[in-house]
Design an enzyme around this catalytic site. Structure first.
Site, mmCIF file in Angstrom:
data_model
loop_
_atom_site.group_PDB
_atom_site.id
_atom_site.type_symbol
_atom_site.label_atom_id
_atom_site.label_comp_id
_atom_site.label_asym_id
_atom_site.label_seq_id
_atom_site.Cartn_x
_atom_site.Cartn_y
_atom_site.Cartn_z
ATOM 1 N N ASP A 222 132.490 -58.327 43.134
ATOM 2 C CA ASP A 222 131.186 -58.324 42.476
ATOM 3 C C ASP A 222 131.232 -57.471 41.200
ATOM 4 O O ASP A 222 132.249 -56.826 40.902
ATOM 5 C CB ASP A 222 130.141 -57.794 43.475
ATOM 6 N N TRP A 258 127.703 -63.446 38.085
ATOM 7 C CA TRP A 258 126.440 -64.179 37.923
ATOM 8 C C TRP A 258 126.408 -65.074 36.675
ATOM 9 O O TRP A 258 125.331 -65.432 36.202
ATOM 10 C CB TRP A 258 125.258 -63.202 37.948
ATOM 11 N N GLY A 259 127.582 -65.390 36.126
ATOM 12 C CA GLY A 259 127.620 -66.312 34.989
ATOM 13 C C GLY A 259 127.269 -65.673 33.664
ATOM 14 O O GLY A 259 127.188 -66.357 32.639
ATOM 15 N N ASP A 280 121.573 -64.667 42.010
ATOM 16 C CA ASP A 280 121.541 -64.893 43.459
ATOM 17 C C ASP A 280 120.496 -65.947 43.791
ATOM 18 O O ASP A 280 119.405 -65.982 43.221
ATOM 19 C CB ASP A 280 121.137 -63.601 44.189
HETATM 20 C C1 GLA Z 1 125.095 -59.314 44.559
HETATM 21 C C2 GLA Z 1 125.747 -60.670 44.760
HETATM 22 C C3 GLA Z 1 125.303 -61.249 46.101
HETATM 23 C C4 GLA Z 1 125.669 -60.277 47.220
HETATM 24 C C5 GLA Z 1 125.070 -58.898 46.953
HETATM 25 C C6 GLA Z 1 125.588 -57.857 47.924
HETATM 26 O O1 GLA Z 1 123.716 -59.414 44.416
HETATM 27 O O2 GLA Z 1 125.422 -61.546 43.727
HETATM 28 O O3 GLA Z 1 125.875 -62.503 46.318
HETATM 29 O O4 GLA Z 1 127.059 -60.204 47.307
HETATM 30 O O5 GLA Z 1 125.391 -58.442 45.654
HETATM 31 O O6 GLA Z 1 125.048 -56.599 47.688
#
Ligand code: GLA
Length: 496
Positions: A222, A258-259, A280
Site C-alpha cells: 500500500d 489508488w491510481g 477504495d
Molecule cells: C487502503 C487500501 C485498502 C486497504 C486499507 C487497509 O485504504 O486501499 O484496500 O488495504 O488501506 O488499511
C-alpha cells in the site's frame, strides 16, 4: 424482473476442468497449483508432461519445485469420474511473469478490516474448498491490513499480532497450502500501513525474507504515508519487487496506490502483477468515485494497459456483503474525503441488490480484473441470501471470460444512451459481449453481432444462464434496472 442466473453445482455431474490455461511460476520455486475440476466425487486426476520435481495429488493439486530453467511446459490434464472424463491443455510458463491470468481469490479487508485473525483466514480457506470455489479456480486467500504485532521484533523482523495470530503467519500458510490454496499478506511502502501498523519501507529485504520463510505467495503493498511523487513510487515498489525476487519463492506483488500516479504506465514493467486504479470501493452501486459504476467507468478507460501478467485492479468484490462489510458499509469522514459525503460525519451504504451484484461482477469479469471476493465465506445463515451470492461467484462460464488466456480487458463499444456494451476478445476468435442497463427502469437492448464479433452471425451462449442460444445475428438483452447480460459469441464462417 431478474436475470436468469444458473446455479452450478461443483460437486455434481460429469467432470469439467476450469483452471487457467496458462500458469506462470519463477524458476526453481515452490508451485502449489489446484487443477480446478468440478463434478461428482471421487475425481481421478492424471497429468502428462509434468516436469520432474512436480507431482499431482488426489485432490488435483500440483505440488513441488518448478524447473530451474525458464521455458514452457505443455501439461495434458485429464480428470475422470463415474460419469465421464475431461481434458485440458495447460501451459506451465517458467519465467518472470506471474498471474498470466487475473488472480482469483479472497481478501479480508472489505468484510473484516482490523478484526482479521488466523482463525478467520483458515476457516475462509476451508470454506473456499467446501463451497467449490477452489474447484472453479479461486486460489488466493489474502490477509489485508492489521495482521501485525504492535512492533517489529528486535533486529527488525516482522511479526504477527500474538492474540489474533497466536501461531504466526507461517502456521496459517501451512494450513492454507495444505488445502491447495495460496496465502497473501499486506504491507505499505512507508513507516506505517494505512491502519497504522508497521510499514515496510527500509525493511524490504528483512520483510521479503520473512514472508518467503513463512510461505507467503502474494504481497499487497500500500502507499499510505508515502511521498506524493511518481518517482518515489517507482523506486519503492521496485525495491520491494527486487527484495521479493531475491527470495526462493514466487511472490506476486500487488500495487495499491489508488491510481494516483498512473501505475498502469509503470507498475507492470517493475514486475507488479496488478495495480489498483481507483479509490477504495464501498458497498454502493452508483457513480460516485467509490461506487461500482464510478469505479468501473474509470477502470474501463485503461483497457489498453492490461495483458497477461499485468492487470488493472478496480478493487475487491462486494458480492455477499450486502451492506455488512466492516470497512465498506460505513465511511467515516473526519477529513471530508471523498467529496460526495462532505459535511457528514459518516455515510452508511446499504449494499448492492442481487441484480447490482451481478452487474458488478460482470463488469469486473469483462475488465479482466483480479476477482478477490471479500465477504464472509463462512456465513451459513440462509437468511443472508448466500445462495445467490454463491451462484454469482461460482458460474464457470462467467469466470472463464475473466480467465481467458488471451488476457484482453474489455472495451466500451458504441452503446445506446443509458447502457454500456463492453466487448472482450477471447481465444480462438471468440468474443465476450456484455450489455449493462445503467438505469433503474427495465429495458430491452439489441446488439448486432456484426458490430461486435466481426462476423454477421455467431453461435451465442448466454454466460449467466449457461445456455446455448444457437446461431444468431443479434444479441437480445432483456435487462432489469441495473442488470447485465453477458454473451460469448463464436463467429460462424462467413457465407460468400
Ligand atoms: C487502503 C487500501 C485498502 C486497504 C486499507 C487497509 O485504504 O486501499 O484496500 O488495504 O488501506 O488499511
Amino acid at each position: 424482473m431478474t436475470l436468469p442466473v444458473a446455479h452450478f453445482d461443483p460437486f455434481a455431474g460429469a467432470p469439467r476442468l476450469h483452471g487457467a490455461a496458462r500458469v506462470g511460476i519463477r524458476p526453481g520455486t515452490e508451485l502449489i497449483h489446484p487443477l480446478a475440476a468440478t463434478g461428482e466425487r471421487p475425481l481421478r486426476f492424471a497429468v502428462g508432461g509434468l516436469p520432474s520435481g512436480l507431482t499431482v495429488d488426489d485432490e488435483g493439486i500440483v505440488r513441488g519445485l518448478a524447473p530451474a530453467e525458464p521455458g514452457t511446459h505443455e501439461l495434458d490434464v485429464r480428470v475422470e469420474n463415474a460419469l465421464g472424463a475431461a481434458t485440458q491443455r495447460v501451459e506451465l510458463v517458467v519465467g518472470d511473469i506471474l498471474c498470466l491470468t487475473p488472480p482469483l481469490g479472497w481478501n479480508s479487508w472489505n468484510v473484516y478490516a482490523h478484526e482479521i485473525s488466523a482463525d478467520i483466514v483458515v476457516r475462509t480457506a476451508e470454506a473456499m474448498v467446501a463451497t467449490g470455489m477452489r474447484d472453479l479456480g479461486y486460489q488466493y486467500v489474502n490477509i489485508d491490513d492489521h495482521w501485525h504485532a504492535p512492533e517489529r521484533l528486535a533486529g527488525g523482523r516482522p511479526a504477527a499480532d500474538p492474540v489474533r495470530f497466536p501461531e504466526g503467519i507461517a502456521a496459517v500458510a501451512e494450513r492454507v497450502h495444505a488445502l491447495g490454496l495460496k496465502l497473501g499478506v499486506y504491507s505499505d511502502a512507508a513507516h506505517l500501513t494505512c491502519g497504522n501498523c508497521f510499514g515496510g519501507h527500509g525493511y524490504e529485504r528483512i520483510d521479503a525474507e520473512a514472508y518467503a520463510e513463512w510461505g507467503v505467495d502474494l504481497l499487497k503493498y500500500d502507499w499510505c504515508y508515502a511521498p506524493k511523487d511518481r518517482a518515489s513510487a517507482v523506486e519503492r515498489y521496485g525495491t520491494m519487487r527486487r527484495a521479493l525476487d531475491a527470495t526462493d519463492r514466487s511472490i506476486v506483488l500487488s500495487v495499491c496506490e489508488w491510481g494516483i500516479r498512473k501505475p498502469w504506465r509503470w507498475a507492470g514493467d517493475l514486475g507488479a502483477s496488478y495495480w489498483r486504479t481507483t479509490n477504495d470501493i464501498f458497498d454502493t452501486f452508483g457513480w460516485s468515485p467509490l461506487g461500482v459504476l464510478g469505479i468501473a467507468r474509470r477502470n474501463l478507460r485503461l483497457a489498453s494497459y492490461a495483458g497477461p501478467g499485468r492487470w488493472n485492479d478496480p478493487d475487491m468484490l462486494l458480492v455477499g456483503n450486502r451492506g455488512r462489510g466492516l470497512s465498506t458499509s460505513v465511511l467515516r469522514t473526519p477529513n471530508s474525503w471523498p467529496k460526495p459525503v462532505r459535511g457528514r460525519a459518516f455515510w452508511r451504504f446499504g449494499g448492492l441488490d442481487d441484480t447490482q451484484a451481478q452487474t458488478h461482477l460482470s463488469l469486473w469479469v469483462m475488465m479482466a480484473a483480479p476477482l478477490l471476493a471479500s465477504h464472509d465465506l463462512t456465513d451459513d445463515d440462509p437468511a443472508s441470501s448466500r445462495d445467490v451470492d454463491r451462484a454469482l461467484l461460482t458460474n464457470p462460464d462467467v469466470l472463464a471470460i475473466d480467465q481467458d488466456a488471451l488476457g484482453r480487458q474489455g472495451r466500451l463499444a458504441a452503446s445506446p444512451r443509458g447502457t454500456w456494451t463492453v466487448v472482450k476478445p477471447l481465444t480462438e476468435g471468440r468474443v465476450a459481449v456484455s450489455v449493462t442497463n445503467l438505469r433503474k427502469r427495465p429495458r430491452t437492448v439489441q446488439v448486432r453481432v456484426a458490430d461486435v464479433a466481426g462476423s454477421a452471425s455467431a453461435h451465442v451462449r448466454d454466460a449467466w444462464a449457461m445456455a446455448d442460444l444457437g446461431v444468431q445475428t443479434e444479441l437480445v438483452a432483456d435487462l432489469p434496472g441495473h442488470g447485465t447480460a453477458m454473451f460469448v459469441c463464436t463467429p460462424t464462417p462467413q457465407q460468400h
